[in-house]
Design a protein around this motif. Structure first.
Motif, PDB file in Angstrom:
ATOM      1  N   ASP A  43      14.686 -99.590 -56.039  1.00 30.73           N
ATOM      2  CA  ASP A  43      14.953-100.288 -54.671  1.00 30.73           C
ATOM      3  C   ASP A  43      14.263-101.718 -54.528  1.00 30.73           C
ATOM      4  O   ASP A  43      14.972-102.592 -53.859  1.00 30.73           O
ATOM      5  CB  ASP A  43      14.386 -99.273 -53.480  1.00 30.73           C
ATOM      6  CG  ASP A  43      15.148 -99.488 -52.318  1.00 30.73           C
ATOM      7  OD1 ASP A  43      15.899-100.042 -52.235  1.00 30.73           O
ATOM      8  OD2 ASP A  43      14.499 -99.092 -51.387  1.00 30.73           O
ATOM      9  N   LYS A  44      13.116-101.952 -54.900  1.00 27.43           N
ATOM     10  CA  LYS A  44      12.430-103.233 -54.888  1.00 27.43           C
ATOM     11  C   LYS A  44      13.304-104.227 -55.628  1.00 27.43           C
ATOM     12  O   LYS A  44      12.988-105.513 -55.272  1.00 27.43           O
ATOM     13  CB  LYS A  44      10.875-103.074 -55.047  1.00 27.43           C
ATOM     14  CG  LYS A  44      10.223-102.423 -54.014  1.00 27.43           C
ATOM     15  CD  LYS A  44       8.583-102.961 -54.288  1.00 27.43           C
ATOM     16  CE  LYS A  44       7.653-102.213 -53.578  1.00 27.43           C
ATOM     17  NZ  LYS A  44       6.177-102.388 -53.950  1.00 27.43           N
ATOM     18  N   MET A  45      13.712-103.788 -56.799  1.00 30.06           N
ATOM     19  CA  MET A  45      14.442-104.619 -57.750  1.00 30.06           C
ATOM     20  C   MET A  45      15.628-104.775 -57.329  1.00 30.06           C
ATOM     21  O   MET A  45      16.476-105.843 -57.801  1.00 30.06           O
ATOM     22  CB  MET A  45      14.431-104.065 -59.189  1.00 30.06           C
ATOM     23  CG  MET A  45      13.136-103.833 -59.650  1.00 30.06           C
ATOM     24  SD  MET A  45      13.183-102.907 -61.159  1.00 30.06           S
ATOM     25  CE  MET A  45      13.767-104.462 -62.220  1.00 30.06           C
ATOM     26  N   GLY A  46      16.362-104.535 -56.281  1.00 28.28           N
ATOM     27  CA  GLY A  46      17.526-104.808 -55.654  1.00 28.28           C
ATOM     28  C   GLY A  46      18.893-104.071 -55.844  1.00 28.28           C
ATOM     29  O   GLY A  46      19.924-104.574 -56.155  1.00 28.28           O
ATOM     30  N   PHE A  47      18.519-102.990 -56.678  1.00 31.16           N
ATOM     31  CA  PHE A  47      19.815-102.260 -57.065  1.00 31.16           C
ATOM     32  C   PHE A  47      20.445-101.398 -55.792  1.00 31.16           C
ATOM     33  O   PHE A  47      19.677-100.988 -55.072  1.00 31.16           O
ATOM     34  CB  PHE A  47      19.204-101.161 -57.942  1.00 31.16           C
ATOM     35  CG  PHE A  47      18.956-101.533 -59.487  1.00 31.16           C
ATOM     36  CD1 PHE A  47      19.828-101.413 -60.404  1.00 31.16           C
ATOM     37  CD2 PHE A  47      17.860-102.221 -59.927  1.00 31.16           C
ATOM     38  CE1 PHE A  47      19.641-101.652 -61.581  1.00 31.16           C
ATOM     39  CE2 PHE A  47      17.655-102.624 -61.019  1.00 31.16           C
ATOM     40  CZ  PHE A  47      18.710-102.262 -62.105  1.00 31.16           C
ATOM     41  N   ASP A  48      21.724-101.831 -55.895  1.00 35.28           N
ATOM     42  CA  ASP A  48      22.576-101.008 -54.909  1.00 35.28           C
ATOM     43  C   ASP A  48      22.600 -99.570 -55.130  1.00 35.28           C
ATOM     44  O   ASP A  48      22.819 -99.057 -56.352  1.00 35.28           O
ATOM     45  CB  ASP A  48      23.849-101.669 -54.756  1.00 35.28           C
ATOM     46  CG  ASP A  48      23.822-103.183 -54.167  1.00 35.28           C
ATOM     47  OD1 ASP A  48      23.048-103.330 -53.471  1.00 35.28           O
ATOM     48  OD2 ASP A  48      24.628-103.898 -54.608  1.00 35.28           O
ATOM     49  N   GLY A  49      22.529 -98.625 -54.191  1.00 33.31           N
ATOM     50  CA  GLY A  49      23.064 -97.395 -54.309  1.00 33.31           C
ATOM     51  C   GLY A  49      21.794 -96.506 -54.585  1.00 33.31           C
ATOM     52  O   GLY A  49      21.959 -95.200 -54.527  1.00 33.31           O
ATOM     53  N   VAL A  50      20.634 -97.027 -54.411  1.00 35.28           N
ATOM     54  CA  VAL A  50      19.454 -96.090 -54.744  1.00 35.28           C
ATOM     55  C   VAL A  50      18.997 -95.167 -53.521  1.00 35.28           C
ATOM     56  O   VAL A  50      19.006 -94.052 -53.558  1.00 35.28           O
ATOM     57  CB  VAL A  50      18.280 -97.152 -54.765  1.00 35.28           C
ATOM     58  CG1 VAL A  50      16.865 -96.270 -54.588  1.00 35.28           C
ATOM     59  CG2 VAL A  50      18.372 -97.944 -56.064  1.00 35.28           C
ATOM     60  N   ASN A  51      19.518 -95.748 -52.067  1.00 40.12           N
ATOM     61  CA  ASN A  51      19.795 -94.867 -50.994  1.00 40.12           C
ATOM     62  C   ASN A  51      21.069 -94.598 -50.661  1.00 40.12           C
ATOM     63  O   ASN A  51      21.943 -95.468 -50.285  1.00 40.12           O
ATOM     64  CB  ASN A  51      19.054 -95.681 -49.902  1.00 40.12           C
ATOM     65  CG  ASN A  51      17.406 -96.190 -50.052  1.00 40.12           C
ATOM     66  OD1 ASN A  51      16.786 -95.280 -50.642  1.00 40.12           O
ATOM     67  ND2 ASN A  51      17.253 -97.340 -49.881  1.00 40.12           N
ATOM     68  N   PRO A  52      21.715 -93.369 -51.047  1.00 39.55           N
ATOM     69  CA  PRO A  52      22.812 -92.978 -51.098  1.00 39.55           C
ATOM     70  C   PRO A  52      23.623 -92.965 -49.510  1.00 39.55           C
ATOM     71  O   PRO A  52      22.619 -92.658 -48.374  1.00 39.55           O
ATOM     72  CB  PRO A  52      22.850 -91.587 -51.699  1.00 39.55           C
ATOM     73  CG  PRO A  52      21.541 -90.922 -51.191  1.00 39.55           C
ATOM     74  CD  PRO A  52      20.569 -92.102 -51.416  1.00 39.55           C
ATOM     75  N   ALA A  53      24.674 -93.102 -49.481  1.00 46.28           N
ATOM     76  CA  ALA A  53      25.375 -93.099 -48.045  1.00 46.28           C
ATOM     77  C   ALA A  53      25.645 -91.586 -47.825  1.00 46.28           C
ATOM     78  O   ALA A  53      25.693 -90.830 -48.722  1.00 46.28           O
ATOM     79  CB  ALA A  53      26.808 -93.763 -48.219  1.00 46.28           C
ATOM     80  N   GLU A  54      25.635 -91.479 -46.516  1.00 46.34           N
ATOM     81  CA  GLU A  54      25.679 -90.140 -45.987  1.00 46.34           C
ATOM     82  C   GLU A  54      27.306 -89.581 -46.394  1.00 46.34           C
ATOM     83  O   GLU A  54      27.568 -88.268 -46.145  1.00 46.34           O
ATOM     84  CB  GLU A  54      25.376 -90.036 -44.576  1.00 46.34           C
ATOM     85  CG  GLU A  54      24.028 -90.457 -44.305  1.00 46.34           C
ATOM     86  CD  GLU A  54      23.132 -89.247 -44.814  1.00 46.34           C
ATOM     87  OE1 GLU A  54      23.148 -88.079 -44.843  1.00 46.34           O
ATOM     88  OE2 GLU A  54      22.030 -89.628 -45.644  1.00 46.34           O
ATOM     89  N   THR A  55      28.340 -90.604 -46.458  1.00 49.88           N
ATOM     90  CA  THR A  55      29.731 -90.008 -46.368  1.00 49.88           C
ATOM     91  C   THR A  55      30.237 -90.075 -47.897  1.00 49.88           C
ATOM     92  O   THR A  55      29.528 -91.016 -48.641  1.00 49.88           O
ATOM     93  CB  THR A  55      30.398 -90.564 -45.418  1.00 49.88           C
ATOM     94  OG1 THR A  55      30.498 -92.036 -45.698  1.00 49.88           O
ATOM     95  CG2 THR A  55      30.006 -90.298 -44.046  1.00 49.88           C
ATOM     96  N   GLY A  56      31.370 -89.633 -48.178  1.00 50.91           N
ATOM     97  CA  GLY A  56      31.866 -89.842 -49.492  1.00 50.91           C
ATOM     98  C   GLY A  56      31.338 -88.970 -50.582  1.00 50.91           C
ATOM     99  O   GLY A  56      30.512 -88.338 -50.265  1.00 50.91           O
TER     100      GLY A  56
END
Length: 94
Positions: A43-56
């Motif tokens: 998350d600190k390194m800037g990776f997308d998707g570490v915190n998942p979306a609630e939908t989909g």
């Protein structure tokens, strides 16, 4: 890891006669990659998707994908299609 697709545990015994961990030696580089990536704060390194979306549909966790990418780099596998085949057949990546 909440809303991510979860793989089978490495200690499970239904895929092969023994545990998958038994097929990978203690000195195998994949163990180092596994520990290394688990220690990173993606998350600190800037990776997308570490915190998942609630939908989909749940996605694969970025740490799993990073481990596969590093494995490919170490083994000179540059094609994503070849990496996909390796993940399906190679016990080191399972």
């Amino acid at each position: 890891m909440g809303r991510f697709i979860e793989g089978r545990g490495r200690a499970q015994g239904i895929l092969l006669p023994e545990q998958l961990d038994d097929y990978v030696t203690e000195s195998n580089p994949v163990r180092v990659v596994d520990v290394f990536v688990d220690e990173l704060d993606l998350d600190k390194m800037g990776f997308d998707g570490v915190n998942p979306a609630e939908t989909g549909r749940p996605a694969y966790h970025p740490s799993v994908l990073l481990k596969i990418y590093i494995y490919g780099y170490l083994n000179r596998i540059q094609s994503s299609r070849r990496l996909e085949r390796e993940v399906q057949r190679n016990v080191e990546l399972m």
